[in-house]
Design an enzyme around this catalytic site. Structure first.
Site, PDB file in Angstrom:
ATOM      1  N   TYR A  59       0.662  -2.545  -2.990  1.00  0.00           N
ATOM      2  CA  TYR A  59       2.153  -2.042  -3.014  1.00  0.00           C
ATOM      3  C   TYR A  59       2.981  -2.713  -4.301  1.00  0.00           C
ATOM      4  CZ  TYR A  59       1.624   0.833   1.115  1.00  0.00           C
ATOM      5  OH  TYR A  59       0.875   1.761   2.122  1.00  0.00           O
ATOM      6  N   HIS A  67       0.495  11.348   9.419  1.00  0.00           N
ATOM      7  CA  HIS A  67      -0.174  10.988   8.214  1.00  0.00           C
ATOM      8  C   HIS A  67      -1.660  10.681   8.020  1.00  0.00           C
ATOM      9  CE1 HIS A  67       0.074   8.592   4.467  1.00  0.00           C
ATOM     10  NE2 HIS A  67      -0.561   7.666   4.863  1.00  0.00           N
ATOM     11  N   ASP A  69      -3.766   8.972   1.400  1.00  0.00           N
ATOM     12  CA  ASP A  69      -3.043   7.802   1.304  1.00  0.00           C
ATOM     13  C   ASP A  69      -3.173   6.994  -0.158  1.00  0.00           C
ATOM     14  OD1 ASP A  69      -0.806   5.872   2.741  1.00  0.00           O
ATOM     15  OD2 ASP A  69      -2.247   4.766   1.869  1.00  0.00           O
TER      16      ASP A  69
END
Length: 293
Positions: free
Chosen positions: A207, A274, A101
């Protein structure tokens, strides 16, 4: 797994770091992503430490590491600097780098910029920066799947991510990307880590600091020129492990890799999502071990 050590770095942060194995063995650094910690790798640390010197930090902003104020402190270059400073602190020269990730995003960047330090690269469900940005312009399904990034960049959500808000985040945002469920003790660990002062804002700031462009689903966005310009190849031997039931990062992320990663091995885990390192730990560990051999 060893107890966490808190290590101050010249980059201005202190990282909580799990270290296991004999220092004389080949070093391998494991980088986690959102919204996790070194515990992403709890199964791999136990196995790899038999014959490797394993270093698994909580990255800046996560769990028990420093959480500096300001979005600018979560730019990818800051995390790359932390990685190299940690290796320097531990007296490590060249090393194998593993990332999942956001940890994978940092690993791609570190490998591109520091081929003299990163000897081998292992990526688990983390897109190459060029492939990912291209897909956000050229692949409607990936663009739709990535709209959560826009939501995470909205600072108005932060005030709701405390107390009962963490339970809602766990159930509505996190657990929906997990294949196979989460044990009670693991949920308790997440709640403890996310409940650290400033933790949710710090994690989401990754982010907000990212330069990645995420157009709205129907937006006709201006295409960045660098997407169609020459891009340097990854020089290291590289293993990419991909859980094929990842609904956030779609299989399109694998399609253009051979042109950018000349020495590439791809291992697909069909029944992993994921969070492959702990959803299918035996398969991930076997893929790593087989490739390292």
């Amino acid at each position: 797994m060893s107890d966490l050590q808190r290590i101050p770095l010249p980059t201005g942060v202190e990282l909580a770091v799990a270290i296991a194995g004999d220092r004389a063995n080949p070093p391998i650094v494991l980088l986690h992503g959102f919204p996790e910690s070194h515990r992403t790798w709890r199964h791999q640390i136990a196995d790899l430490s038999r014959d490797h010197y394993v270093i698994a930090p909580d990255q800046r902003g996560f769990a028990h590491s420093s959480k500096p104020d300001g979005v600018e402190n979560y730019a990818p270059a800051k995390a790359v600097a932390d990685l190299l400073a940690l290796a320097d602190h531990l007296g490590i020269g060249n090393f194998t780098l593993v990332g999942h990730d956001w940890g994978g995003a940092i690993a791609w960047m570190a490998a591109l910029q520091n081929p003299q330090r990163i000897a081998r690269l292992i990526i688990v469900n983390a897109p190459h920066p060029l492939v990912f940005q291209r897909s956000l312009f050229d692949d409607p399904a990936q663009r739709k799947a990535s709209q959560y990034i826009t939501r995470f960049r909205d600072t108005r959500i932060d005030h709701g991510l405390i107390g009962a808000g963490l339970e809602r985040f766990f159930a509505s945002t996190f657990a929906q990307h997990v294949v196979g469920g989460i044990a009670g003790e693991d949920k308790a660990a997440y709640m403890e880590e996310w409940g650290q002062p400033g933790a949710m804002t710090a994690m989401l700031n990754w982010y907000r600091a990212s330069p990645i462009v995420v157009p709205a689903p129907d937006e006709i966005a201006e295409r960045p020129a660098w997407l169609d310009a020459p891009f340097p190849p990854i020089q290291q031997p590289t293993l990419v492990i991909w859980g094929m039931k990842d609904f956030a990062l779609l299989p399109v992320q694998l399609e253009s890799l051979p042109a950018l990663v000349p020495d590439l091995t791809v291992t697909r885990i069909e029944d992993a999502g994921h969070f492959a390192p702990w959803e299918k730990p035996k398969q991930v560990t076997k893929a790593i071990r087989d490739w390292l051999r």
